[in-house]
Scaffold this motif. Structure first.
Motif, short mmCIF file in Angstrom:
data_model
loop_
_atom_site.label_atom_id
_atom_site.label_comp_id
_atom_site.label_asym_id
_atom_site.label_seq_id
_atom_site.Cartn_x
_atom_site.Cartn_y
_atom_site.Cartn_z
N GLU A 165 59.15 119.28 62.97
CA GLU A 165 58.72 119.08 63.99
C GLU A 165 57.12 118.73 63.49
N ASP A 166 56.20 119.63 63.06
CA ASP A 166 55.40 119.46 62.72
C ASP A 166 54.95 119.95 61.57
N ARG A 167 55.34 121.07 60.69
CA ARG A 167 55.12 121.36 59.66
C ARG A 167 55.70 122.16 58.92
N LEU A 168 55.91 121.80 57.57
CA LEU A 168 56.72 123.02 56.49
C LEU A 168 56.42 122.73 55.58
N ASP A 169 56.39 124.66 55.50
CA ASP A 169 55.70 125.03 53.94
C ASP A 169 57.05 125.70 53.16
N PHE A 170 57.42 125.37 51.59
CA PHE A 170 58.84 126.10 51.38
C PHE A 170 58.06 125.45 50.14
N ARG A 175 55.65 126.28 43.53
CA ARG A 175 55.64 124.75 43.13
C ARG A 175 55.78 125.13 44.95
N PRO A 176 54.44 125.46 45.08
CA PRO A 176 54.37 125.08 47.32
C PRO A 176 53.98 123.39 47.21
N ILE A 177 54.80 123.59 48.60
CA ILE A 177 55.15 121.69 49.24
C ILE A 177 54.74 121.81 50.44
N ARG A 178 54.30 121.19 50.89
CA ARG A 178 53.79 121.18 52.29
C ARG A 178 54.13 120.14 52.97
#
Lengths: 311, 274
Positions: A165-170, A175-178
């Motif tokens: 909906e807005d932002r997702l961090d995983f 290896r962080p992805i935004r």
């Protein structure tokens, strides 16, 4: 939509990638895959029209390899293309494809989703993507039945199940992805993705060679492009055309085109001009700046005119 | 049904895909007209080629199938002796083929009318003019559109409803218009077709569209129209009238829910063409 604000906040606070960005090397194979940064592989699509041969291979698609998982960004315009991408992944790594990201609903970006179903990949999309898919479902199944046909003869659309909906961090394993979900711009379900390790910004809604196709909101798209240009990235992957591209300069052409449309159509409306006047004149100087200008320019003008006439 | 689904589900890209063409690419192009529309709308009245009376113009390929500019121009000015009384616009393969029926008087100056329509599939489009001697004259064109797209109903419906019924009337003198003034009436109205599904509620937004438009100048009719769901969202009509003195140009719009909206524009005394 709070997404633009969230994005601005993020820009300030981001501790970006290490300086290994310069290591971008080119490894090209049969599927025209380039490793643009360590662990970031992109297939460059072809610049052809939507009804030309090879039109299932228009979008730039690719994958990012983490310690635990592979993430796929867009799956191409057919099961065939999606499957080729998967085959290429398997020449690079045996790690599972945990995630597939669909940057928006356009068929050149999503019709290969089924190729990753057997991998058990979670499909990630904008919170408005399922609605857009449902809206176009009958049309896709009718118009793209061959492109959708899987190895065992089924045809179906694979919709996202993890919605942003807005932002997702995983994390793919060190290896962080935004991912950001945006207000209506190129479409009303645009996502942007950032690989923090390499500073690679993946913008399915960025046009660098092919005429931008407006399917969302002109003013929103201008604002989004401007906002993203403040983001410090080592390179960007555009939705189609040559890659990788330098950032923020790769956004300039699209921004110029969109601002030209805005100015021209507002000017025509201000003197009581009609849609036909806008179709004749708005953005006419842009003709030689873009591939496939005639495919989308007039549609763009029509959308801009109707967007602005009641502003 | 296939057509209706297309309308509902059009992809938001102007695809010039060839697939739908095959069904209509031969002499059966006019099947709907020959088998049904003609008698429904005109009984057994003779209809002659209308090229010396009106010209219907539309792009051969729709750039945006939800917003296709269409114009109908009269070959002669309106006079008491000879004028066009009415023009009917039909889009054969749309779910409701009758896009609109437009009536004019001698006061119209010219029986020109332009608007924006939705086009659902590859389709013939035809304008039939009735002149004051009661004869019918047809101009026909063929239009390629597929994957027509309008934003799913509901996306912008809230904003649209907030300005429901707002209107803008703009006039413009044209050098070659014999004193007739080109007028554009814009109506803010979502013109909901009744076939667009709200993807959240899974319900079809109920049809809600402009049904009648009447424009008069100092009480004398200039142009009136009966319209239907083929007219694009935010209907926009362009036509002529002759302002022989100063006065009020009044537009009255009634929609399918029975709501009526009125807008008045004061027109100064006839100005020299500029």
């Amino acid at each position: 939509m709070p997404t633009t604000r969230a994005l601005r906040d993020a820009i300030g606070g981001l501790v970006l990638f290490s300086v290994q960005a310069a290591a971008a090397t080119a490894e090209v194979d049969d599927f025209n895959i380039t490793q643009v940064a360590p662990g970031v592989y992109v297939h460059q699509g072809v610049t052809v029209g939507f009804d030309d041969p090879g039109s299932d291979d228009i979008a730039n698609i690719g994958f990012i390899v983490g310690k635990d998982c592979v993430l796929v960004v867009d799956t191409g315009g057919s099961y065939r293309i999606g499957h080729q991408l998967l085959a290429t992944i398997r020449t690079v790594t045996s790690r599972p494809v945990c995630y597939v990201v669909n940057t928006h609903v356009h068929p050149d970006h999503i019709l290969g989703n089924a190729a990753f179903a057997e991998e058990g990949a979670v499909v990630i999309g904008h919170s408005r993507l399922p609605g857009a898919l449902a809206h176009n479902r009958a049309f896709f199944l009718d118009q793209y039945s061959e492109a959708l046909r899987t190895g065992d003869g089924r045809t179906d659309l694979v919709a996202p199940t993890l919605l942003v909906e807005d932002r997702l961090d995983f994390d793919l394993g060190d290896r962080p992805i935004r991912i950001w979900a945006h207000a209506p711009a190129h479409t009303d379900q645009d996502l942007s993705l950032l690989d923090l390790n390499s500073g690679t910004l993946w913008l399915g809604h960025l046009f660098v060679e092919r005429i931008p196709a407006l399917d969302g909101n002109l003013r929103g798209w201008i604002e989004l492009t401007e906002t993203l240009q403040q983001l410090d990235a080592a390179r960007v992957i555009p939705g189609n055309g040559p890659l990788p591209q330098p950032w923020p300069s790769a956004g300039d052409a699209q921004l110029r085109y969109l601002r030209t449309l805005l100015g021209d159509v507002r000017g025509i409306l201000a003197v009581g001009g009609f849609l036909e006047d806008a179709l004749d004149r708005a953005g006419a100087d842009e003709r030689n700046q873009w591939a496939l200008f005639d495919q989308h320019h007039k549609t763009n003008v029509t959308r801009v005119y109707t967007e602005l006439e009641w502003e | 049904m296939r057509q209706i689904e297309k309308w509902i589900s059009g992809l938001c890209l102007a695809l010039a895909a060839g697939a739908p063409a095959q069904a209509l690419a031969d002499s059966s192009e006019d099947a709907v007209w020959n088998e049904r529309l003609r008698s429904e709308h005109f009984g057994d009245r003779p209809i002659v080629d209308g090229s010396d009376v009106i010209v219907l113009e539309a792009p051969r390929r729709a750039e945006d199938a939800a917003v296709v500019p269409v114009s109908i121009s009269a070959a002669f000015p309106q006079t008491d002796e000879r004028y066009i009384r009415a023009i009917t616009l039909l889009i054969d393969n749309n779910p409701v083929p009758l896009a609109g029926r437009f009536r004019f008087g001698p006061r119209s100056g010219r029986a020109d009318i332009a608007m924006r329509v939705r086009v659902n599939a590859y389709t013939p489009m035809r304008a039939i003019a009735e002149t004051n001697d009661g004869t019918l004259h047809m101009s026909r064109t063929f239009i390629k559109a597929s994957g027509g797209c309008s934003a799913p109903a509901g996306a912008d419906l809230k904003t649209a409803m907030q300005r429901l019924g707002r209107m803008k009337l703009a006039t413009r003198n044209e050098d070659d218009s014999d004193g007739a003034m080109l007028t554009q009436l814009r109506i803010s109205h979502p013109n909901v077709t009744g076939m667009q599904m709200d993807q959240v509620t899974r319900l079809y937004a109920p049809a809600h569209f402009v049904k009648e438009v009447e424009v008069s100048f100092n009480g004398t009719p200039v142009m009136s129209a009966e319209t239907d769901i083929s007219i694009s969202e935010n209907p926009s009509f362009r036509f002529y009238f002759v302002p022989e003195e100063a006065g009020e140009l009044v537009a009255t719009v009634t929609d399918s829910n029975g709501l009526t909206f009125t807008h008045t524009e004061v027109i100064a005394a006839k100005t020299a063409a500029n």
